[in-house]
Design a protein around this motif. Structure first.
Motif, short mmCIF file in Angstrom:
data_model
loop_
_atom_site.label_atom_id
_atom_site.label_comp_id
_atom_site.label_asym_id
_atom_site.label_seq_id
_atom_site.Cartn_x
_atom_site.Cartn_y
_atom_site.Cartn_z
N ILE A 1 2.52 2.42 2.05
CA ILE A 1 2.66 0.92 2.89
C ILE A 1 1.68 1.63 3.50
N VAL A 2 1.54 0.40 3.69
CA VAL A 2 0.38 -0.15 4.75
C VAL A 2 0.10 -0.23 5.81
N SER A 3 1.19 -0.78 6.31
CA SER A 3 1.82 -1.94 7.31
C SER A 3 3.08 -2.41 7.28
N ASP A 4 3.41 -1.65 8.72
CA ASP A 4 4.81 -2.22 8.54
C ASP A 4 4.96 -3.19 8.93
N SER B 1 0.68 -9.88 11.73
CA SER B 1 1.83 -8.84 12.54
C SER B 1 3.07 -9.61 11.61
N GLY B 2 3.95 -8.71 12.11
CA GLY B 2 5.32 -9.08 11.20
C GLY B 2 6.05 -8.46 9.64
N ILE B 3 4.34 -8.57 9.11
CA ILE B 3 4.89 -9.04 7.93
C ILE B 3 4.16 -7.08 6.99
N PRO B 4 5.23 -6.46 6.23
CA PRO B 4 4.49 -5.37 6.27
C PRO B 4 4.08 -5.71 4.19
N ILE B 5 3.12 -4.55 4.59
CA ILE B 5 2.39 -5.09 2.77
C ILE B 5 2.18 -3.57 2.63
N ILE B 6 1.97 -3.90 1.07
CA ILE B 6 2.92 -2.37 -0.02
C ILE B 6 1.50 -2.57 -0.94
N VAL B 7 1.38 -1.47 -1.16
CA VAL B 7 0.25 -1.58 -2.08
C VAL B 7 0.38 -0.29 -3.36
N SER B 8 0.53 -0.76 -4.89
CA SER B 8 1.03 0.02 -5.91
C SER B 8 1.03 -0.91 -7.16
N ARG B 9 0.94 0.23 -7.93
CA ARG B 9 -0.21 -1.19 -9.37
C ARG B 9 1.04 -1.47 -9.93
N ARG C 1 13.08 0.15 2.66
CA ARG C 1 12.49 0.04 3.93
C ARG C 1 12.62 -1.58 5.16
N PHE C 2 12.79 -2.33 4.11
CA PHE C 2 12.90 -3.95 5.71
C PHE C 2 13.36 -4.81 5.12
N GLY C 3 14.16 -4.48 4.15
CA GLY C 3 15.33 -5.79 4.04
C GLY C 3 14.84 -6.64 3.74
N VAL C 4 14.04 -7.18 3.06
CA VAL C 4 13.12 -8.90 2.84
C VAL C 4 13.52 -9.62 2.54
#
Length: 390
Positions: A116-119, A142-150, A162-165
């Motif tokens: 999780i780069v940003s929550d 701001s206000g946008i979660p950023i997640i990295v993964s292959r 985590r964020f219920g997007v």
């Protein structure tokens, strides 16, 4: 913003410093390229087989309980997909949609399968753990979660838990077919819609054959500032993907600010690009997929001249690079150095508090026509079920 002339006139006002990036590009037009053509055939055969297995249902994409939008390309780098992702994320956010962005995290240095780069409020990972594009998004969204993964499916599960997007945005997701999506958007560079040689990797820059454009729901032409070039690109993609919605966009400069200093200092020193760059002799420094487009954008800000010092995409700067930047800056007798937001954090970590006048140009992708058609498609494919629109 006042135009600085035609594309050809802009080219005449630019000079270049030869480096690894230009050397790599020259390989595409050298005899070495012809030795790579058999490898391109093998690569193309494997891509065709994989896509065919998905089409036949032998391979199946996994589905998450939310809407998924993919933004990608069929050419290696330089088509403007990341600015497109940012623009789309901001639009969905404005519509009160809870959105998260999933990236591969290219060249990140982390053993974690999902980071999780940003929550949405706090940057939770370092530049090395995130990759440059993900970290740049985390710093400026701001206000946008950023997640990295292959593994985008696993990253999507984390985003949901985590964020219920409501919506997941896949940055560079066109070839990542393991995760089902509701909308496929392709970004296509106007000047080279099929790459600079129309050949597959490694002999060219194509990830897939041009027929892959047929899988796209939306094709977003980027850097359409030159009408005649834009028309040719539009005709090319329309022929290859007659059923796709084709949109045009530009990269609009929105601000210029100092590279160094704390966040509050940068906010108080935000400048208008037209006023800040007009009449300036600029050294443009970048490590992005399309450095020519960056230099042309600077020229369109009425700069007197632009010397381009381009490094390979995702380049990690060293002390030797900074010495070289200083040397080229002095030799060019430039007034200022301008870099991109993608390069900002990597250069800032390297140079600390330099005496050199280094600034960052912030740009925003702006769709210049048929925005209503884009909104109509998003409402139909995404917003209807997300927001229960009837």
């Amino acid at each position: 913003m006042r135009a600085a002339g035609t594309y050809e006139q802009l080219l005449m006002k630019r000079t270049y410093s030869r480096d690894l990036a230009s050397f790599q590009k020259s390989l595409l037009f050298s005899p070495i390229r012809f030795l790579l053509i058999p490898l391109s055939w093998l690569y193309g055969a494997s891509v065709w087989l994989r896509n065919r297995l998905y089409a036949l249902g032998v391979f199946r994409a996994r589905t998450l309980p939310c809407r998924v939008i993919s933004v990608g390309n069929i050419v290696v780098g330089g088509t403007g997909k990341t600015p497109a992702v940012i623009a789309l994320a901001k639009h969905l956010q404005a519509e009160k949609v809870r959105v998260a962005i999933l990236l591969r995290g290219y060249k990140r240095q982390s053993r974690e399968k999902v980071t999780i780069v940003s929550d949405g409020e706090t940057v939770c990972a370092s530049l090395k753990e995130s990759g440059d594009e993900a970290y740049m998004m985390a710093k400026h969204l701001s206000g946008i979660p950023i997640i990295v993964s292959r593994q985008r499916y696993r990253a999507g599960q984390v985003a949901l838990k985590r964020f219920g997007v409501d919506v997941l945005l896949l940055d560079d997701g066109f070839q990542h077919r393991q995760l089902a999506r509701n909308v496929d958007i392709l970004t296509v560079a106007t000047r080279c819609p099929l790459g600079n040689s129309a050949k597959l990797l490694p002999a060219g820059t194509l990830r897939e054959t041009p027929t892959a454009l047929r899988r796209a729901d939306i094709i977003l032409l980027t850097h359409t500032d030159t009408p005649d070039v834009s028309l040719h690109a539009k005709e090319t993609v329309k022929r290859l993907a007659p059923n796709a919605l084709i949109l045009e966009s530009i990269h609009q400069p929105v601000s210029v600010y100092p590279l160094t200093g704390d966040k509050s200092t940068k906010k108080t020193n935000i400048l208008d690009p037209e006023k800040a760059l007009e009449g300036k002799r600029i050294l443009a420094v970048c490590g992005i997929g399309n450095p020519d487009a960056f230099a042309t954008t600077l020229m369109r800000c009425s700069a007197e001249s632009v010397e381009l010092l381009a490094y390979p995409d995702h380049h990690v700067y060293t002390e030797a690079d900074f010495v070289r930047i200083d040397t080229v800056f002095q030799a060019a007798q430039a007034d200022i150095i301008v870099t991109t937001q993608k390069d900002e954090q990597k250069l800032e970590a390297l140079v600390g508090d330099p005496e050199l006048p280094i600034f960052v140009l912030a740009v925003a992708l702006v769709i210049t026509e048929d925005v209503e058609k884009l909104l109509e498609l998003l409402v139909k494919r995404v917003l209807v079920k997300t927001l229960n629109i009837t």
